[in-house]
Design a protein around this motif. Structure first.
Motif: not given
Length: 60
Positions: A2-4, A6, A17-18, A38-41, A45
């Protein structure tokens, strides 16, 4: 993975990136807040508002 992202005080931004287990590190963030995370996977989101950071380090 996922992209994180802040959004930090003063409209600065930090990205990470996780890893495979979902953990991430975002260094250089200041104590305080409020932050928006914001976490997008692939699953969508998720937004966390009003996140505050504190230090557990004894500065005395």
């Amino acid at each position: 993975m996922s992209q994180v992202k802040s959004v930090v005080p003063l409209n600065s931004r930090s990205s990470a990136t996780t890893n495979d287990s979902g953990a991430f590190v975002s260094s250089g963030l200041r104590v305080g807040g409020p932050y928006r995370i914001t976490i997008t996977s692939d699953q969508g989101t998720k937004v966390f508002d009003n996140v505050f950071l504190w230090s557990s380090r004894n500065l005395g």
